[in-house]
Design a protein around this motif. Structure first.
Motif, PDB file in Angstrom:
ATOM      1  N   GLU A   1       9.256   3.097 -10.527  1.00  0.00           N
ATOM      2  CA  GLU A   1       9.965   2.088 -11.316  1.00  0.00           C
ATOM      3  C   GLU A   1       9.579   0.677 -10.890  1.00  0.00           C
ATOM      4  OE1 GLU A   1      14.044   3.030 -10.721  1.00  0.00           O
ATOM      5  OE2 GLU A   1      14.098   4.585 -12.287  1.00  0.00           O
ATOM      6  N   GLN A   2       9.453   0.448  -9.597  1.00  0.00           N
ATOM      7  CA  GLN A   2       9.092  -0.879  -9.099  1.00  0.00           C
ATOM      8  C   GLN A   2       7.656  -1.245  -9.491  1.00  0.00           C
ATOM      9  OE1 GLN A   2      11.000  -3.171  -7.677  1.00  0.00           O
ATOM     10  NE2 GLN A   2      12.799  -1.842  -7.788  1.00  0.00           N
ATOM     11  N   VAL A   3       6.753  -0.298  -9.397  1.00  0.00           N
ATOM     12  CA  VAL A   3       5.353  -0.554  -9.762  1.00  0.00           C
ATOM     13  C   VAL A   3       5.239  -0.843 -11.255  1.00  0.00           C
ATOM     14  CG1 VAL A   3       3.078   0.515  -9.995  1.00  0.00           C
ATOM     15  CG2 VAL A   3       4.336   0.698  -7.836  1.00  0.00           C
ATOM     16  N   GLU A   4       5.955  -0.106 -12.079  1.00  0.00           N
ATOM     17  CA  GLU A   4       5.883  -0.316 -13.525  1.00  0.00           C
ATOM     18  C   GLU A   4       6.454  -1.681 -13.914  1.00  0.00           C
ATOM     19  OE1 GLU A   4       7.820   3.081 -15.196  1.00  0.00           O
ATOM     20  OE2 GLU A   4       6.054   4.385 -14.933  1.00  0.00           O
ATOM     21  N   ARG A   5       7.515  -2.099 -13.240  1.00  0.00           N
ATOM     22  CA  ARG A   5       8.063  -3.428 -13.519  1.00  0.00           C
ATOM     23  C   ARG A   5       7.076  -4.507 -13.115  1.00  0.00           C
ATOM     24  NH1 ARG A   5      13.807  -6.206 -11.532  1.00  0.00           N
ATOM     25  NH2 ARG A   5      13.254  -8.300 -12.232  1.00  0.00           N
ATOM     26  N   HIS A   6       6.435  -4.331 -11.966  1.00  0.00           N
ATOM     27  CA  HIS A   6       5.458  -5.319 -11.514  1.00  0.00           C
ATOM     28  C   HIS A   6       4.264  -5.358 -12.470  1.00  0.00           C
ATOM     29  CE1 HIS A   6       3.843  -8.089  -8.631  1.00  0.00           C
ATOM     30  NE2 HIS A   6       2.768  -7.354  -8.399  1.00  0.00           N
TER      31      HIS A   6
ATOM     32  N   LYS B   1       2.565   9.445  -6.100  1.00  0.00           N
ATOM     33  CA  LYS B   1       3.145  10.771  -5.873  1.00  0.00           C
ATOM     34  C   LYS B   1       4.392  10.985  -6.726  1.00  0.00           C
ATOM     35  CE  LYS B   1       1.475  10.956  -1.102  1.00  0.00           C
ATOM     36  NZ  LYS B   1       1.854  10.986   0.339  1.00  0.00           N
ATOM     37  N   ASP B   2       4.641  10.069  -7.647  1.00  0.00           N
ATOM     38  CA  ASP B   2       5.757  10.150  -8.591  1.00  0.00           C
ATOM     39  C   ASP B   2       7.125  10.031  -7.938  1.00  0.00           C
ATOM     40  OD1 ASP B   2       5.053   9.985 -11.208  1.00  0.00           O
ATOM     41  OD2 ASP B   2       4.710  12.125 -11.487  1.00  0.00           O
TER      42      ASP B   2
ATOM     43  N   GLY C   1       0.819  -1.205   0.000  1.00  0.00           N
ATOM     44  CA  GLY C   1       0.000   0.000   0.000  1.00  0.00           C
ATOM     45  C   GLY C   1       0.851   1.252   0.000  1.00  0.00           C
ATOM     46  N   ASP C   2       1.907   1.239   0.808  1.00  0.00           N
ATOM     47  CA  ASP C   2       2.830   2.367   0.863  1.00  0.00           C
ATOM     48  C   ASP C   2       3.569   2.530  -0.456  1.00  0.00           C
ATOM     49  OD1 ASP C   2       4.340   4.468   1.866  1.00  0.00           O
ATOM     50  OD2 ASP C   2       5.777   3.164   2.909  1.00  0.00           O
ATOM     51  N   LEU C   3       3.982   1.409  -1.060  1.00  0.00           N
ATOM     52  CA  LEU C   3       4.670   1.460  -2.352  1.00  0.00           C
ATOM     53  C   LEU C   3       3.816   2.140  -3.407  1.00  0.00           C
ATOM     54  CD1 LEU C   3       6.922   0.559  -4.362  1.00  0.00           C
ATOM     55  CD2 LEU C   3       5.621  -1.573  -4.655  1.00  0.00           C
TER      56      LEU C   3
ATOM     57  N   VAL D   1      -3.713  -5.201  -5.550  1.00  0.00           N
ATOM     58  CA  VAL D   1      -2.800  -4.636  -6.538  1.00  0.00           C
ATOM     59  C   VAL D   1      -3.506  -4.456  -7.879  1.00  0.00           C
ATOM     60  CG1 VAL D   1      -0.707  -5.094  -7.885  1.00  0.00           C
ATOM     61  CG2 VAL D   1      -0.717  -5.498  -5.419  1.00  0.00           C
ATOM     62  N   GLY D   2      -4.339  -5.415  -8.243  1.00  0.00           N
ATOM     63  CA  GLY D   2      -4.986  -5.387  -9.555  1.00  0.00           C
ATOM     64  C   GLY D   2      -5.858  -4.179  -9.802  1.00  0.00           C
ATOM     65  N   THR D   3      -6.403  -3.589  -8.749  1.00  0.00           N
ATOM     66  CA  THR D   3      -7.292  -2.439  -8.923  1.00  0.00           C
ATOM     67  C   THR D   3      -6.555  -1.106  -8.929  1.00  0.00           C
ATOM     68  OG1 THR D   3      -7.713  -2.510  -6.532  1.00  0.00           O
ATOM     69  CG2 THR D   3      -9.336  -3.562  -7.959  1.00  0.00           C
ATOM     70  N   SER D   4      -5.240  -1.118  -8.814  1.00  0.00           N
ATOM     71  CA  SER D   4      -4.490   0.140  -8.853  1.00  0.00           C
ATOM     72  C   SER D   4      -4.548   0.745 -10.259  1.00  0.00           C
ATOM     73  CB  SER D   4      -3.034  -0.090  -8.460  1.00  0.00           C
ATOM     74  OG  SER D   4      -2.265   1.068  -8.740  1.00  0.00           O
ATOM     75  N   PRO D   5      -4.909   2.023 -10.377  1.00  0.00           N
ATOM     76  CA  PRO D   5      -4.952   2.645 -11.707  1.00  0.00           C
ATOM     77  C   PRO D   5      -3.575   2.774 -12.342  1.00  0.00           C
ATOM     78  CG  PRO D   5      -5.309   4.291  -9.977  1.00  0.00           C
ATOM     79  CD  PRO D   5      -5.348   2.946  -9.312  1.00  0.00           C
ATOM     80  N   LEU D   6      -2.509   2.641 -11.552  1.00  0.00           N
ATOM     81  CA  LEU D   6      -1.158   2.774 -12.093  1.00  0.00           C
ATOM     82  C   LEU D   6      -0.788   1.620 -13.013  1.00  0.00           C
ATOM     83  CD1 LEU D   6       0.815   3.946  -8.917  1.00  0.00           C
ATOM     84  CD2 LEU D   6      -0.020   5.353 -10.813  1.00  0.00           C
ATOM     85  N   ILE D   7      -1.342   0.440 -12.756  1.00  0.00           N
ATOM     86  CA  ILE D   7      -0.898  -0.717 -13.528  1.00  0.00           C
ATOM     87  C   ILE D   7      -1.706  -0.942 -14.801  1.00  0.00           C
ATOM     88  CG2 ILE D   7      -0.175  -1.811 -11.355  1.00  0.00           C
ATOM     89  CD1 ILE D   7      -2.385  -3.914 -11.891  1.00  0.00           C
ATOM     90  N   LEU D   8      -2.923  -0.399 -14.865  1.00  0.00           N
ATOM     91  CA  LEU D   8      -3.825  -0.731 -15.971  1.00  0.00           C
ATOM     92  C   LEU D   8      -3.236  -0.444 -17.349  1.00  0.00           C
ATOM     93  CD1 LEU D   8      -6.562  -1.785 -16.890  1.00  0.00           C
ATOM     94  CD2 LEU D   8      -7.469   0.543 -16.613  1.00  0.00           C
TER      95      LEU D   8
END
Length: 369
Positions: A283-288, A276-277, A268-270, A314-321
């Motif tokens: 970088e870690q989120v984009e790799r995941h 917040k960029d 959650g913290d990650l 994790v699947g519902t995070s808008p960052l990964i979609l």
């Protein structure tokens, strides 16, 4: 007529009659019989298009209620609802620790939450018709080999009351049911719901049917052997170990820069820091997300569902979609990828729907007194 009220909510006689192509005498006789049984009740009047008022009916207390429980790996969520899905009571309990497998700690939490909800029962709720429980395990029927599923761990502390029907189903399958009835896959005949969080899972619907498999293992993508690479021996279940949040956070900590700020405390913290960029977190989120996209592509290559719905913490995070969409479509056949619109409620809403379906069978099978 009763099923129409369950599915569509409050309606007038003319509305039901038009929908079911029933005559006025048939409508009157049917409504009268359902009212006598307590299965429907009049709740007011609705203004018609010609200025006439029509009586408005809904499912009555005599039809009873259901209890739906999501016995999850991190939370136990409970809903008490009428057969037309009106919420009567709800509660959520966060487990002190996360559990990848069904065990007695989850059983204890289910027992305590069910007992607490039972103390809130009101006479106006009518009889308890069915209890539905979504489990973080495979689920098989009577006569099948059950020991390896761990589904019977549920009964270590929880003893279901005699009388109400008990419905057990895999939690990700339940989420797929909910997405098909209420969410972004509403009305779709073919789609896959993929859960990404502490664990991995897939609920698969093809031709309008939930696919369970011979051993209740259809969609158990967490059990995929991994990795396939020179010098490595694939290990059963390693896909879930690699893509689950525990391994993700270990990789994050191992790769985190020595300079401040310190590594995130949890997933959650990650993701909050990535939003917040913060460069290292992003970088870690984009790799995941790219790894998840590869997993989705593998699923698409097998079943070609046309639509994949991402769920889980994790699947519902808008960052990964956007990354999952790009990678999945680059590596496999064309597929639409969307985020669940139901969030953490998907599983409990799905098992509620299955419990209501079982309750309907009970109610409509009862002889008239």
């Amino acid at each position: 007529m009763f099923r129409s009220l369950v599915a569509g909510g409050p309606s007038t006689r003319p509305q039901i009659g038009e929908q079911l192509a029933l005559s006025r005498p048939t409508m009157s006789a049917s409504i009268g019989e359902l009212e006598r049984l307590g299965y429907v009740e009049k709740i007011g009047e609705s203004q018609g298009s010609l200025g006439r008022k029509a009586a408005l009916y809904r499912v009555g207390a005599g039809a009873g209620h259901v209890v739906a429980i999501d016995a999850g790996s991190t939370h136990v969520r409970l809903r008490v609802a009428t057969l037309d899905h009106r919420l009567l009571h709800s509660r959520t309990y966060r487990l002190p620790t996360s559990h990848r497998l069904m065990n007695e700690e989850i059983s204890r939490a289910v027992a305590e939450e069910f007992a607490a909800a039972a103390t809130e029962t009101e006479a106006g709720w009518g009889p308890l018709r069915a209890i539905g429980i979504a489990l973080p395990s495979r689920v098989v029927g009577d006569g099948a080999e059950r020991a390896s599923t761990r589904q019977d761990e549920l009964f270590t502390h929880f003893a279901p009351p005699a009388g109400p029907k008990l419905v057990l189903e895999n939690n990700v399958n339940c989420a797929a049911v909910a997405e098909n009835v209420y969410g972004v896959a509403q009305g779709r005949q073919d789609f896959a719901y993929i859960q990404i969080g502490l664990k991995l899972g897939m609920g698969l619907m093809l031709g309008g049917r939930l696919i369970r498999g011979r051993n209740g293992a259809a969609g158990e993508i967490g059990h995929l052997a991994y990795p396939f690479a020179p010098g490595h021996t694939p290990v059963a279940g390693e896909a879930e170990t690699y893509l689950g949040t525990e391994a993700l956070m270990q990789r994050v900590r191992d790769a985190w820069p020595e300079a401040p700020p310190p590594p995130p405390e949890d997933a959650g913290d990650l993701f909050a820091r990535a939003e917040k960029d913060e460069v290292a977190a992003r970088e870690q989120v984009e790799r995941h997300a790219a790894d998840i996209g590869a997993l989705v592509a593998s699923c698409v290559a097998l079943v070609d569902p046309g639509l994949v719905v991402l769920g889980g913490g994790v699947g519902t995070s808008p960052l990964i979609l956007p990354i999952v969409r790009k990678v999945a479509n680059a590596l496999s056949y064309a597929v639409s990828v969307e985020t669940s619109s139901l969030g953490p409620d998907a599983t409990v809403l799905g098992i509620e729907k299955l419990a209501v379906d079982r309750a309907l069978d009970v109610v409509l099978a009862q002889p008239s007194p």
